[in-house]
Design an enzyme around this catalytic site. Structure first.
Site, mmCIF file in Angstrom:
data_model
loop_
_atom_site.group_PDB
_atom_site.id
_atom_site.type_symbol
_atom_site.label_atom_id
_atom_site.label_comp_id
_atom_site.label_asym_id
_atom_site.label_seq_id
_atom_site.Cartn_x
_atom_site.Cartn_y
_atom_site.Cartn_z
ATOM 1 N N GLU A 117 -27.465 -23.098 -25.100
ATOM 2 C CA GLU A 117 -27.738 -21.669 -25.366
ATOM 3 C C GLU A 117 -26.302 -20.832 -25.321
ATOM 4 O O GLU A 117 -25.901 -20.091 -26.119
ATOM 5 C CB GLU A 117 -28.777 -21.071 -24.711
ATOM 6 C CG GLU A 117 -29.005 -19.760 -24.901
ATOM 7 C CD GLU A 117 -29.727 -19.442 -26.370
ATOM 8 O OE1 GLU A 117 -30.080 -18.075 -26.582
ATOM 9 O OE2 GLU A 117 -30.340 -20.413 -26.972
ATOM 10 N N ASP A 118 -25.777 -20.853 -24.290
ATOM 11 C CA ASP A 118 -24.891 -20.000 -23.840
ATOM 12 C C ASP A 118 -23.087 -20.501 -23.796
ATOM 13 O O ASP A 118 -22.389 -19.871 -23.732
ATOM 14 C CB ASP A 118 -25.057 -19.542 -22.355
ATOM 15 C CG ASP A 118 -26.386 -18.884 -22.449
ATOM 16 O OD1 ASP A 118 -26.841 -18.247 -23.353
ATOM 17 O OD2 ASP A 118 -26.764 -18.625 -21.429
#
Length: 265
Positions: free
Chosen positions: A64-65
């Site tokens: 996600e990051d």
């Protein structure tokens, strides 16, 4: 109870996630890696899941990051761990508690692998424990979401201690004054409650020993949230809530014994 190979895998996951999140900090100012590490600790110590879940927890925000992909995780850690991380990535982002579709999506994930939901609950628990660093509007939104989605899920999955903590923390941010007031009242009367619990338990313990039960007895106060809820529903003050205490008796039962009958006894 982890084998050498499993410990090595966890170390490998930590090194990978630590490098992936390098230089990134949370809103509180602490290094980002402390969050996935805390989630993994909840998963291991408070929920009791195994190596794959611990590894997936450590890496749950990587896709996600950061620039790493699901394919990278699959190549390094295998299909199963990649699938759990994928499930967690799909559940990222904020949920509007009015959108039942998001709730449905979470429950559908259950059918694939319940560990995804368990890790997600651990993730939410750590976020709630560190909610102080968020602005008030975010605190309110996240607390509402927690009460609507995560606390009922934790309850359904038998995580009663986590469910109570999620509810209490949500109340702390949604209704801080009421939370503070009930907490203070509970603290003030703690000594008296302990005395009452012991007075209540003593004759029961004696009788159970006479009957040769193998057992343990635990007394516990009701959670702040459950007391607050009762005050709202019944429209009463704190002093009018009488069942502030609960006693739990846990006993061993062999296969030949009728468990329900023993409970009545």
């Amino acid at each position: 109870n982890l084998s050498h190979d499993n410990l090595e895998l966890i170390q490998k996951a930590f090194d990978f996630a630590n490098k992936a999140h390098e230089g990134v900090r949370r809103r509180s100012g602490e290094p980002y890696i402390l969050h996935p590490l805390s989630v993994a600790t909840v998963v291991a110590k408070e929920i009791g899941l195994g190596t794959k879940s611990i590894v997936a927890s450590i890496m749950h925000d990587v896709v996600e990051d950061t620039d790493y992909t699901l394919e990278d995780i699959k190549n390094l850690f295998g299909e199963k761990i990649a699938t759990i991380v994928d499930g967690l990535t799909k559940l990222e982002g904020e949920f509007d508690y009015l959108q039942a579709e998001n709730f449905r999506k979470m429950l559908l994930t259950l059918s694939d692998d319940v560990r995804v939901i368990l890790i997600k609950i651990a993730d939410r628990l750590h976020n709630m424990r560190t909610l102080d660093s968020m602005p008030p509007n975010k605190q309110l939104k996240i607390s509402g979401e927690t009460l609507y989605i995560y606390a009922p899920l934790a309850h359904r999955l038998g995580l009663y201690a986590i469910k109570s903590e999620l509810e209490d923390l949500s109340l702390k941010y949604k209704f801080p004054d009421q939370y503070k007031e009930i907490s203070l009242q509970l603290r003030d009367k703690e000594e008296h409650r302990t005395y009452l619990v012991n007075q209540f338990i003593n004759p029961i313990e004696e009788k159970l020993k006479e009957e040769n039960f193998e057992f343990s007895v635990k007394g516990r106060p009701k959670s702040v949230y459950s007391i607050w809820k009762k005050m709202q529903v019944k429209k009463v003050s704190f002093d009018e809530v009488y069942d502030l205490l609960a006693i739990r008796i846990i006993f061993k039962c062999n296969e030949k014994t009728d468990e329900r009958r023993k409970c009545w006894e």
